[in-house]
Design an enzyme around this catalytic site. Structure first.
Site, PDB file in Angstrom:
ATOM      1  N   CYS A 173       8.399   6.637   4.465  1.00 14.94           N
ATOM      2  CA  CYS A 173       7.355   6.173   3.227  1.00 14.94           C
ATOM      3  C   CYS A 173       5.794   7.043   3.145  1.00 14.94           C
ATOM      4  O   CYS A 173       5.397   6.621   2.005  1.00 14.94           O
ATOM      5  CB  CYS A 173       7.090   4.729   3.928  1.00 14.94           C
ATOM      6  SG  CYS A 173       8.340   4.255   4.375  1.00 14.94           S
TER       7      CYS A 173
ATOM      8  N   GLU B 177       7.511  -0.021   2.556  1.00 21.36           N
ATOM      9  CA  GLU B 177       6.827   0.562   1.722  1.00 21.36           C
ATOM     10  C   GLU B 177       7.851   0.624   0.079  1.00 21.36           C
ATOM     11  O   GLU B 177       7.478   0.719  -1.428  1.00 21.36           O
ATOM     12  CB  GLU B 177       5.624   1.959   1.972  1.00 21.36           C
ATOM     13  CG  GLU B 177       5.111   1.348   3.172  1.00 21.36           C
ATOM     14  CD  GLU B 177       5.608   1.036   4.577  1.00 21.36           C
ATOM     15  OE1 GLU B 177       7.288   0.856   4.758  1.00 21.36           O
ATOM     16  OE2 GLU B 177       5.383   1.616   5.232  1.00 21.36           O
TER      17      GLU B 177
ATOM     18  N   HIS C  77      12.688   0.796   3.226  1.00 20.42           N
ATOM     19  CA  HIS C  77      11.372   0.077   4.367  1.00 20.42           C
ATOM     20  C   HIS C  77      10.562  -0.511   3.894  1.00 20.42           C
ATOM     21  O   HIS C  77      10.489  -0.942   2.222  1.00 20.42           O
ATOM     22  CB  HIS C  77      10.809   1.868   4.823  1.00 20.42           C
ATOM     23  CG  HIS C  77      11.683   1.583   6.018  1.00 20.42           C
ATOM     24  ND1 HIS C  77      10.611   2.499   6.977  1.00 20.42           N
ATOM     25  CD2 HIS C  77      12.656   1.708   6.371  1.00 20.42           C
ATOM     26  CE1 HIS C  77      11.869   3.159   7.836  1.00 20.42           C
ATOM     27  NE2 HIS C  77      12.368   2.135   8.062  1.00 20.42           N
TER      28      HIS C  77
ATOM     29  N   CYS D  43       5.666   5.433   8.111  1.00 14.76           N
ATOM     30  CA  CYS D  43       7.103   6.302   8.917  1.00 14.76           C
ATOM     31  C   CYS D  43       7.314   7.747   7.888  1.00 14.76           C
ATOM     32  O   CYS D  43       6.258   7.870   6.979  1.00 14.76           O
ATOM     33  CB  CYS D  43       8.754   6.028   8.659  1.00 14.76           C
ATOM     34  SG  CYS D  43       9.135   5.627   7.630  1.00 14.76           S
TER      35      CYS D  43
ATOM     36  N   SER E  43       2.064   1.053  10.909  1.00 13.37           N
ATOM     37  CA  SER E  43       1.978   2.411  10.127  1.00 13.37           C
ATOM     38  C   SER E  43       3.132   2.750   8.818  1.00 13.37           C
ATOM     39  O   SER E  43       3.825   3.579   9.689  1.00 13.37           O
ATOM     40  CB  SER E  43       1.254   3.478  11.623  1.00 13.37           C
ATOM     41  OG  SER E  43       0.909   4.679  11.309  1.00 13.37           O
TER      42      SER E  43
HETATM   43 ZN   LIG Z   1       9.182   3.475   6.630  1.00 17.75          ZN
END
Ligand SMILES: [Zn+2]
Length: 147
Positions: A84, A54, A52, A81, A79
């Site tokens: 992350c 991040e 992801h 998950c 936003s």
């Molecule tokens: Zn994530």
């Protein structure tokens, strides 16, 4: 902190990822008012289960001592998950600025409960990037969030 400036950099990462055939989510890590790492969702590009935006930014940054993260602000276009959010908590990143949480609400309640400061910009460009992607690539989107 110039939220608009840093979120624009995160959105550039998101758009770059989409141009690569990936998922349009971007992230930048900021310390002392400078970008120290950029990342974008690269699950498709790297055939990765965990990259992801991040995670990609944290991995690009590489290892740092724990206290180093005390001065980091994480900017992400979407936003975060649960995965992350867990990384944010693990490294003790105290501030997260979120582009939008309308197209997807991540684990913000968990972050807030653990004392992370959240700022949601409700940025129209971030929202548009995600809504277009969700419309065009629903299967890829659901795969990204584990469904
Ligand atoms: Zn994530």
């Amino acid at each position: 902190m110039n939220h608009a400036h840093f979120m624009h950099a995160a959105l550039e990462q998101a758009r770059l990822g989409r141009a690569e055939g990936g998922i349009p989510i971007g992230c930048v890590l900021v310390r002392d008012n400078e970008i120290v790492a950029t990342g974008r969702n690269r699950r498709v590009q790297q055939d990765s289960a965990v990259l992801h935006a991040e995670m990609d930014a944290l991995e690009t940054l590489g290892r740092r001592p724990g206290a180093w993260y005390d001065d980091v602000t994480l900017y992400t276009t979407l936003s975060p998950c649960p995965m992350c959010a867990g990384a944010i908590l693990l490294y003790g990143i105290p501030r997260v600025v979120i582009g939008e949480n309308t197209s997807f609400m991540g684990d913000e309640a968990h972050l807030t409960a653990r004392g992370v400061s959240l700022t949601v910009l409700d940025d129209a460009d971030c929202r548009q990037a995600m809504t277009e992607f969700m419309r065009d690539e629903p299967r890829l989107w659901f795969e990204d969030i584990g469904r």
